[in-house]
Write a protein that holds these residues in place. Sequence first.
Motif, short mmCIF file in Angstrom:
data_model
loop_
_atom_site.label_atom_id
_atom_site.label_comp_id
_atom_site.label_asym_id
_atom_site.label_seq_id
_atom_site.Cartn_x
_atom_site.Cartn_y
_atom_site.Cartn_z
N ASP A 158 34.83 48.95 66.96
CA ASP A 158 36.19 48.63 67.42
C ASP A 158 37.07 48.13 66.29
N ALA A 159 36.45 47.70 65.19
CA ALA A 159 37.20 47.27 64.01
C ALA A 159 36.29 47.40 62.79
N LEU A 160 36.93 47.62 61.64
CA LEU A 160 36.19 47.71 60.38
C LEU A 160 36.86 46.79 59.36
N LEU A 161 36.07 45.93 58.75
CA LEU A 161 36.55 45.04 57.70
C LEU A 161 36.06 45.55 56.35
N TYR A 162 36.99 45.84 55.43
CA TYR A 162 36.56 46.27 54.10
C TYR A 162 36.72 45.12 53.11
N SER A 163 35.67 44.87 52.34
CA SER A 163 35.69 43.79 51.36
C SER A 163 34.84 44.23 50.17
N VAL A 164 35.41 45.14 49.39
CA VAL A 164 34.68 45.74 48.27
C VAL A 164 35.25 45.30 46.93
N GLY A 165 35.87 44.15 46.92
CA GLY A 165 36.42 43.63 45.67
C GLY A 165 37.91 43.44 45.73
N ARG A 166 38.46 42.86 44.67
CA ARG A 166 39.88 42.59 44.58
C ARG A 166 40.42 43.08 43.25
N ARG A 167 41.69 43.45 43.24
CA ARG A 167 42.36 44.00 42.06
C ARG A 167 43.49 43.06 41.65
N PRO A 168 43.61 42.73 40.36
CA PRO A 168 44.69 41.83 39.93
C PRO A 168 46.07 42.45 40.13
N THR A 182 46.75 44.22 28.98
CA THR A 182 45.84 44.13 30.13
C THR A 182 44.56 44.89 29.83
N SER A 183 43.50 44.52 30.53
CA SER A 183 42.21 45.21 30.39
C SER A 183 42.22 46.48 31.24
N LYS A 184 41.14 47.27 31.14
CA LYS A 184 41.03 48.48 31.95
C LYS A 184 41.04 48.15 33.44
N SER A 185 40.56 46.96 33.78
CA SER A 185 40.52 46.54 35.18
C SER A 185 41.85 45.97 35.65
N GLY A 186 42.81 45.82 34.72
CA GLY A 186 44.13 45.31 35.09
C GLY A 186 44.31 43.82 34.87
N PHE A 187 43.27 43.12 34.39
CA PHE A 187 43.41 41.69 34.14
C PHE A 187 44.28 41.45 32.90
N ILE A 188 45.13 40.45 32.97
CA ILE A 188 46.03 40.13 31.86
C ILE A 188 45.25 39.35 30.80
N ALA A 189 45.31 39.82 29.56
CA ALA A 189 44.57 39.20 28.47
C ALA A 189 45.26 37.91 28.03
N VAL A 190 44.50 36.82 27.94
CA VAL A 190 45.05 35.52 27.55
C VAL A 190 44.11 34.85 26.55
N ASP A 191 44.63 33.88 25.81
CA ASP A 191 43.79 33.09 24.91
C ASP A 191 43.34 31.83 25.63
N LEU A 192 42.74 30.88 24.91
CA LEU A 192 42.20 29.68 25.54
C LEU A 192 43.27 28.80 26.17
N ILE A 201 54.96 34.07 27.21
CA ILE A 201 54.43 34.37 28.55
C ILE A 201 52.96 33.97 28.65
N PHE A 202 52.65 33.24 29.73
CA PHE A 202 51.29 32.81 30.03
C PHE A 202 50.84 33.49 31.33
N ALA A 203 49.53 33.47 31.59
CA ALA A 203 49.01 34.02 32.84
C ALA A 203 47.85 33.16 33.31
N ILE A 204 47.76 32.94 34.62
CA ILE A 204 46.70 32.10 35.21
C ILE A 204 46.20 32.73 36.50
N GLY A 205 45.08 32.22 36.98
CA GLY A 205 44.57 32.62 38.29
C GLY A 205 43.90 33.98 38.30
N ASP A 206 43.89 34.61 39.47
CA ASP A 206 43.21 35.89 39.64
C ASP A 206 43.70 36.95 38.65
N ALA A 207 44.99 36.93 38.35
CA ALA A 207 45.55 37.95 37.45
C ALA A 207 45.02 37.82 36.04
#
Length: 312
Positions: A158-168, A182-192, A201-207
Amino acid sequence: KIRTVQGRATLLGPNSLSVKKADGTLDTLSFAHCILATGSRPVRLPFLPDSPRVWDSSAALELREIPKRLVVLGGGYIGMEMATVYGTLGSEVSVVEMTPGLLPGCDRDLVVPLAKRAEKLCRGGILLDTKITGVVEAGGVLKVSMEGKAGVIERECDALLYSVGRRPNSDGLGLEKTRVQTSKSGFIAVDLSRRTAEPSIFAIGDAAGQPMLAHKAAHEGRTAVDAVVGKKVAFEPHAIPAVVFTDPEIATCGLSESEASALGKTVEVARFSWGASGRAQTLGCSDGMTKLVIDPATERVLGVGIVGPGAG
């Protein structure tokens, strides 16, 4: 002195962006520094139909209904969290996982008690080494085609839940107008300090990369802001705790036994079954376990894993 602007932002360069508002008007903003915190979204497989019966994790959390039969595509942490929730609420849950075990990447010792519990909760079965090849909606139900060790399997739900990963969420931001990489997976490259290849420009979190955890993102945010105001900072945690909110819960911090082995570390492993704990016995929580990964030379704890009720 905070100004909030609601709309869809696109970078115009290293020091400006445009915001398209709901009424279609554009607002241009200039900045000395920008922090990208755009998060991530569920990966959607191309063969899934566009139907209210096909859910991502956000739709599953809305609890709009308790389906009689639910197929969960993906036996990772999101899939298993939702499978145990809906199984407890009365749905006949089937979990389909393409790898040989649930929670790929998680310590196998910790997965065993969860797998035993899941076999009871998921009355539709746990289908390992199995992949879904097609989903068709007909007559008010979803017809799911799968391939596994037993061959081709057909199942209605009656319902289908898909959870095969997340994309930035790094596409459509105008990054091509800056030096941000960005990497091949789409993640934004950052330093320490969480700074990108574009100094403003900075980036944090899932991205900005794994692990995709809210407390990791919050700590990165503090690091980025400290860097913006000129402090000498780095995001380099020794260990990031994580919890899988299944029934029972799994909590981890630091290196797992397999991760330590992959790094070439010599370790000792201590396992304590909750069946030997009087406290756990009185609470009816004897199916749990605590596991320590230890450096035998220094007796330093390199990692901790806990499975059982309240492990988080």
